[in-house]
Design a protein around this motif. Structure first.
Motif, PDB file in Angstrom:
ATOM      1  N   GLU A 115       1.859 -21.173 -17.683  1.00 10.32           N
ATOM      2  CA  GLU A 115       0.602 -21.452 -16.833  1.00 10.32           C
ATOM      3  C   GLU A 115       0.172 -22.713 -16.440  1.00 10.32           C
ATOM      4  O   GLU A 115      -0.094 -23.098 -15.483  1.00 10.32           O
ATOM      5  N   ALA A 116       0.267 -23.479 -17.874  1.00 12.69           N
ATOM      6  CA  ALA A 116      -0.181 -24.880 -17.690  1.00 12.69           C
ATOM      7  C   ALA A 116       0.678 -25.766 -16.776  1.00 12.69           C
ATOM      8  O   ALA A 116       0.197 -26.583 -16.144  1.00 12.69           O
ATOM      9  N   TRP A 117       2.004 -25.539 -16.967  1.00 10.16           N
ATOM     10  CA  TRP A 117       2.705 -26.225 -15.892  1.00 10.16           C
ATOM     11  C   TRP A 117       2.640 -25.839 -14.624  1.00 10.16           C
ATOM     12  O   TRP A 117       2.517 -26.631 -13.822  1.00 10.16           O
ATOM     13  N   SER A 118       2.628 -24.612 -14.487  1.00  6.30           N
ATOM     14  CA  SER A 118       2.347 -23.935 -12.998  1.00  6.30           C
ATOM     15  C   SER A 118       0.996 -24.570 -12.411  1.00  6.30           C
ATOM     16  O   SER A 118       0.990 -24.712 -11.083  1.00  6.30           O
ATOM     17  N   THR A 119       0.057 -24.815 -13.222  1.00  6.96           N
ATOM     18  CA  THR A 119      -1.126 -25.635 -12.568  1.00  6.96           C
ATOM     19  C   THR A 119      -1.378 -26.955 -12.684  1.00  6.96           C
ATOM     20  O   THR A 119      -2.433 -27.441 -12.638  1.00  6.96           O
ATOM     21  N   SER A 120      -0.133 -27.625 -13.303  1.00  3.61           N
ATOM     22  CA  SER A 120      -0.176 -29.117 -13.514  1.00  3.61           C
ATOM     23  C   SER A 120      -0.542 -29.937 -12.326  1.00  3.61           C
ATOM     24  O   SER A 120       0.080 -29.401 -11.195  1.00  3.61           O
ATOM     25  N   GLY A 121      -1.093 -30.868 -12.497  1.00  2.00           N
ATOM     26  CA  GLY A 121      -1.170 -32.097 -11.315  1.00  2.00           C
ATOM     27  C   GLY A 121       0.168 -32.546 -10.855  1.00  2.00           C
ATOM     28  O   GLY A 121       0.318 -32.696  -9.632  1.00  2.00           O
ATOM     29  N   GLU A 122       1.308 -32.823 -11.832  1.00  3.72           N
ATOM     30  CA  GLU A 122       2.450 -33.270 -11.316  1.00  3.72           C
ATOM     31  C   GLU A 122       3.137 -32.043 -10.555  1.00  3.72           C
ATOM     32  O   GLU A 122       3.665 -32.389  -9.438  1.00  3.72           O
ATOM     33  N   LEU A 123       3.144 -30.879 -10.901  1.00  5.54           N
ATOM     34  CA  LEU A 123       3.916 -29.840 -10.192  1.00  5.54           C
ATOM     35  C   LEU A 123       3.238 -29.711  -8.863  1.00  5.54           C
ATOM     36  O   LEU A 123       3.726 -29.729  -7.657  1.00  5.54           O
ATOM     37  N   LEU A 124       1.857 -29.666  -8.935  1.00  7.90           N
ATOM     38  CA  LEU A 124       1.045 -29.378  -7.650  1.00  7.90           C
ATOM     39  C   LEU A 124       1.122 -30.339  -6.612  1.00  7.90           C
ATOM     40  O   LEU A 124       1.270 -30.316  -5.715  1.00  7.90           O
ATOM     41  N   GLY A 125       1.268 -31.807  -7.293  1.00  5.65           N
ATOM     42  CA  GLY A 125       1.383 -32.857  -6.405  1.00  5.65           C
ATOM     43  C   GLY A 125       2.650 -32.790  -5.906  1.00  5.65           C
ATOM     44  O   GLY A 125       2.766 -33.116  -4.456  1.00  5.65           O
ATOM     45  N   LEU A 126       3.814 -32.545  -6.388  1.00  3.98           N
ATOM     46  CA  LEU A 126       5.080 -32.565  -5.778  1.00  3.98           C
ATOM     47  C   LEU A 126       5.107 -31.272  -4.762  1.00  3.98           C
ATOM     48  O   LEU A 126       5.708 -31.834  -3.697  1.00  3.98           O
ATOM     49  N   ARG A 127       4.550 -30.418  -4.847  1.00  4.79           N
ATOM     50  CA  ARG A 127       4.692 -29.252  -3.961  1.00  4.79           C
ATOM     51  C   ARG A 127       3.975 -29.733  -2.895  1.00  4.79           C
ATOM     52  O   ARG A 127       4.425 -29.480  -1.679  1.00  4.79           O
ATOM     53  N   ALA A 128       2.785 -30.361  -2.926  1.00  2.76           N
ATOM     54  CA  ALA A 128       1.960 -30.696  -1.810  1.00  2.76           C
ATOM     55  C   ALA A 128       2.552 -31.888  -0.903  1.00  2.76           C
ATOM     56  O   ALA A 128       2.870 -31.770   0.367  1.00  2.76           O
ATOM     57  N   ASP A 129       3.129 -32.953  -1.836  1.00  3.49           N
ATOM     58  CA  ASP A 129       3.991 -33.903  -1.081  1.00  3.49           C
ATOM     59  C   ASP A 129       5.255 -33.146  -0.483  1.00  3.49           C
ATOM     60  O   ASP A 129       5.320 -33.732   0.921  1.00  3.49           O
ATOM     61  N   ASP A 130       5.874 -32.243  -0.995  1.00  4.04           N
ATOM     62  CA  ASP A 130       7.110 -31.943  -0.389  1.00  4.04           C
ATOM     63  C   ASP A 130       6.680 -30.995   0.891  1.00  4.04           C
ATOM     64  O   ASP A 130       7.341 -31.050   2.068  1.00  4.04           O
ATOM     65  N   ASP A 131       5.708 -30.341   0.868  1.00  4.09           N
ATOM     66  CA  ASP A 131       5.296 -29.294   1.968  1.00  4.09           C
ATOM     67  C   ASP A 131       4.658 -30.248   3.099  1.00  4.09           C
ATOM     68  O   ASP A 131       5.048 -29.970   4.131  1.00  4.09           O
ATOM     69  N   ASP A 132       3.775 -31.294   2.648  1.00  4.42           N
ATOM     70  CA  ASP A 132       3.400 -32.036   3.714  1.00  4.42           C
ATOM     71  C   ASP A 132       4.802 -32.639   4.692  1.00  4.42           C
ATOM     72  O   ASP A 132       4.720 -32.975   5.482  1.00  4.42           O
ATOM     73  N   ARG A 133       5.828 -33.409   3.872  1.00  2.00           N
ATOM     74  CA  ARG A 133       6.846 -33.988   4.270  1.00  2.00           C
ATOM     75  C   ARG A 133       7.456 -32.606   5.203  1.00  2.00           C
ATOM     76  O   ARG A 133       7.736 -33.200   6.201  1.00  2.00           O
ATOM     77  N   LYS A 134       7.571 -31.617   5.023  1.00  2.00           N
ATOM     78  CA  LYS A 134       8.327 -30.506   5.892  1.00  2.00           C
ATOM     79  C   LYS A 134       7.597 -30.592   6.950  1.00  2.00           C
ATOM     80  O   LYS A 134       8.139 -30.282   8.081  1.00  2.00           O
ATOM     81  N   ALA A 135       6.075 -30.559   6.658  1.00  2.00           N
ATOM     82  CA  ALA A 135       5.348 -30.078   7.769  1.00  2.00           C
ATOM     83  C   ALA A 135       5.297 -31.244   8.880  1.00  2.00           C
ATOM     84  O   ALA A 135       5.359 -31.016  10.315  1.00  2.00           O
ATOM     85  N   ARG A 136       5.419 -32.501   8.512  1.00  3.72           N
ATOM     86  CA  ARG A 136       5.239 -33.694   9.227  1.00  3.72           C
ATOM     87  C   ARG A 136       6.790 -33.843   9.948  1.00  3.72           C
ATOM     88  O   ARG A 136       7.002 -33.900  11.197  1.00  3.72           O
ATOM     89  N   GLU A 137       7.956 -33.186   9.372  1.00  4.31           N
ATOM     90  CA  GLU A 137       9.249 -33.193   9.768  1.00  4.31           C
ATOM     91  C   GLU A 137       9.377 -32.250  11.035  1.00  4.31           C
ATOM     92  O   GLU A 137      10.041 -32.680  12.014  1.00  4.31           O
ATOM     93  N   VAL A 138       8.442 -31.117  10.905  1.00  3.96           N
ATOM     94  CA  VAL A 138       8.762 -30.114  11.815  1.00  3.96           C
ATOM     95  C   VAL A 138       7.996 -30.771  13.186  1.00  3.96           C
ATOM     96  O   VAL A 138       8.448 -30.577  14.443  1.00  3.96           O
ATOM     97  N   ARG A 231      10.906 -22.109 -13.733  1.00  5.23           N
ATOM     98  CA  ARG A 231      11.558 -20.790 -14.120  1.00  5.23           C
ATOM     99  C   ARG A 231      12.109 -20.726 -15.495  1.00  5.23           C
ATOM    100  O   ARG A 231      12.199 -19.816 -15.880  1.00  5.23           O
ATOM    101  N   ALA A 232      12.469 -21.908 -15.886  1.00  2.50           N
ATOM    102  CA  ALA A 232      13.014 -21.853 -17.561  1.00  2.50           C
ATOM    103  C   ALA A 232      11.931 -21.484 -18.359  1.00  2.50           C
ATOM    104  O   ALA A 232      12.241 -20.385 -19.331  1.00  2.50           O
ATOM    105  N   LEU A 233      10.861 -22.057 -18.252  1.00  4.28           N
ATOM    106  CA  LEU A 233       9.958 -21.408 -19.147  1.00  4.28           C
ATOM    107  C   LEU A 233       9.516 -19.779 -19.059  1.00  4.28           C
ATOM    108  O   LEU A 233       9.230 -18.956 -20.044  1.00  4.28           O
ATOM    109  N   ASP A 234       9.354 -19.402 -17.636  1.00  2.00           N
ATOM    110  CA  ASP A 234       9.196 -17.817 -17.331  1.00  2.00           C
ATOM    111  C   ASP A 234      10.486 -17.424 -18.186  1.00  2.00           C
ATOM    112  O   ASP A 234      10.364 -16.240 -18.555  1.00  2.00           O
ATOM    113  N   ARG A 235      11.650 -17.612 -17.971  1.00  2.29           N
ATOM    114  CA  ARG A 235      12.803 -17.086 -18.372  1.00  2.29           C
ATOM    115  C   ARG A 235      12.707 -16.990 -19.911  1.00  2.29           C
ATOM    116  O   ARG A 235      13.148 -15.837 -20.421  1.00  2.29           O
TER     117      ARG A 235
END
Length: 560
Positions: A115-138, A231-235
């Motif tokens: 849970e700590a990793w799933s809400t971490s700033g690093e993971l959320l930031g990477l998701r946001a940056d990558d999602d923004d990139r995908k949206a801009r690309e479209v 996924r590794a933590l969850d597994r």
């Protein structure tokens, strides 16, 4: 006092418990209705977000011959295994005490890490940056495509204008060249410029694609690595949980009526017991009875409280033991005493007369299937009579008939069969692509709020209790039903259903589920209350006739 059964009634009896067990359950039901489970424990706790619970009573014969009643609840109640007035759990307390604290601490720690990793700033930031990139690309891709399309159309028009000059006669050609001020060399240069512009657009697209690829190479691997860590933590948590679950299951020693004892895990044919195995009310009651020299006489289990999110339970309704958890367990526990064969709900027998033909031509046939007639033969050799069997007796040629769809055994109404493979394929495509209009009529066992609406509750099979279906927003398949009230009667509602999808038991679950209509179809033994029949009828069908291309409609009124 009800009559005492001569043999122990099967806990898997689909038609409900023995009257003696029902009578014994009445006392517990009465206290629950009064808002009490046990002294100091209110039944209102079962109305909260965690939902209700299965309760059970077991009528037993004591050593002196007198009858008594035991009570139990499934799993824990209000966070407690032990509640005054109810039998205790089956596990060895000392053995569980050695495993459970360590298991709980370890699993909670792993869950916290995930849970700590799933809400971490690093993971959320990477998701946001990558999602923004995908949206801009479209967005940029569409803008680039539109810009290049506009330029292409302009070039085509200009090129056509320039090349049209060569198709004119001498005088006309000279006049157009003079009007456009284009000599032969100028026209060639203009055509070359158009070609260069086209090449420029292609080069621009290649540069843009290369830039996007560079961004993908930068962000996507970093995000993928972060997601793999989650996924590794969850597994890891699941692997550790399964290991501890094995240890917890090993704290259960199951004793049967003969006095034989076996470890819980050995009763599941090489597979691991499902979560909660051994904690159902019925298993607790039988285990306590055998441990204290009491003879089981009759068992009843019922639900009390808020229905589960998956549906399929009604407060105060009796249910047979579940097949997944108790199917391997209870038969062993009952070895040594005589048990009656479980009964199952059987609709009224289908008429033995010929099928009721609604329509028939050279390509297809439509029948009005009666309640109690199978659509296709059952797996049991005795279940050979069906709509398909009767149709094939009527049309004994090699290639048909072939049913296009099916109706449940206890559902009546219009059923379509094709008389050749091509017609069958064409009709199945219409059903698959939802091009067939279907209307069902049902009688609902209760009032319904509103006059019309749409139910969208995804469904899947209940693995613990086949063939029941359950609502599952994560793993369920999309199921959509439009509904409309036709008539309100005393305590019941006559409905029209228009299913957009064709999931198993879709209308029955959508009617009974609290997030659907909140009231079952009359006579539904799985999701409501058994009656002389299920009041559900396929009333109308509308589709395109594969041979004629004409849209055809058929109606057969409900027999209730």
């Amino acid at each position: 006092m009800e009559d005492v059964p001569g043999v122990f009634p099967s806990p898997f009896d689909a038609l409900g418990p023995h009257p003696l067990a029902r009578q014994a359950a009445g006392a517990l039901l009465a206290t629950l209705r009064e808002g009490v489970i046990a002294p100091g424990l209110s039944s209102r706790i079962l109305e909260g977000p965690e939902g209700g619970k299965m309760f059970g009573v077991l009528v037993v014969r004591q050593r002196d011959g007198h009858l008594g009643v035991l009570q139990a609840f499934s799993a824990m109640l209000a966070g407690h295994w032990d509640v005054p007035g109810f039998v205790p759990p089956l596990f060895d307390r000392e053995a569980r005490a050695r495993v459970e604290p360590i298991a709980e601490t370890t699993v909670k720690a792993l869950l916290h890490r995930a849970e700590a990793w799933s809400t971490s700033g690093e993971l959320l930031g990477l998701r946001a940056d990558d999602d923004d990139r995908k949206a801009r690309e479209v967005t940029e891709r569409e803008a680039l495509r539109q810009r290049h399309d506009d330029r292409r159309r302009q070039r085509h028009a200009r090129r056509a204008e320039l090349l049209a000059v060569t198709d004119l006669g001498g005088d006309a050609q000279a006049k157009l060249l003079a009007a456009t001020d284009l000599g032969g060399d100028a026209r060639a240069e203009a055509l070359h410029a158009l070609d260069q512009e086209s090449r420029g657009d292609k080069a621009e697209k290649r540069r843009w694609e290369a830039a996007q690829e560079a961004l993908r190479r930068d962000l996507a691997p970093r995000r993928a690595k972060a997601e793999r860590r989650l996924r590794a933590l969850d597994r890891l948590r699941r692997i550790v949980s399964r290991g501890f679950m094995k240890q917890l299951h090993d704290t259960y020693a199951i004793t049967n009526a003969r006095g034989q004892t076996r470890p819980l895990r050995t009763l599941y044919a090489g597979a691991e017991p499902p979560s909660g195995a051994g904690d159902c009310a019925g298993a607790k009651l039988l285990g306590y009875a055998f441990a204290h020299g009491l003879e089981p006489v009759a068992l009843a289990e019922f639900w009390w409280g808020t229905p589960p999110a998956s549906g399929g339970r009604i407060q105060g309704e009796f249910y047979p033991a579940c097949r997944d958890k108790c199917g391997p367990l209870l038969p062993f526990m009952l070895e040594g005493i005589q048990v009656s064969a479980p009964r199952s709900f059987v609709p009224p027998p289908a008429p033995t007369a010929d099928l009721s033909i609604v329509f028939e031509d050279a390509w297809l046939v439509i029948i009005d299937k009666p309640c109690g007639l199978l659509s296709v033969p059952g797996r049991d050799a005795a279940l050979t009579d069906s709509a398909l069997t009767r149709l094939r007796a009527r049309h004994p040629h090699a290639t048909g008939p072939l049913l296009v769809h099916r109706l449940d055994l206890d559902t009546s109404g219009l059923l379509v069969a094709a008389l050749d493979a091509r017609t069958h394929a064409a009709l199945q495509r219409q059903f698959l692509h939802r091009e067939v209009d279907k209307r069902y009529v049902a009688l609902i066992d209760g009032p319904v709020r509103g006059d019309s609406g749409t139910i969208t509750l995804p469904l899947r099979v209940d693995l613990d209790d086949r063939p029941r279906q359950m609502v599952d927003p994560v793993h369920g398949k999309s199921a959509v039903t439009d509904w409309r009230v036709l008539q309100r009667e005393e305590g019941r509602t006559r409905m029209a259903f228009h299913p957009r999808t064709g999931r198993t038991h879709q209308l029955r679950v959508h009617a009974a589920h609290p997030q659907g209509l909140g009231a079952p179809i009359v006579g539904d033994p799985l999701y409501g209350h058994a009656n002389r029949r299920l009041f559900l009828h396929a009333e109308a069908l509308c589709f395109v006739h594969p041979a004629t291309g004409q849209r055809v409609s058929f109606t057969r009124a409900a027999p209730f």
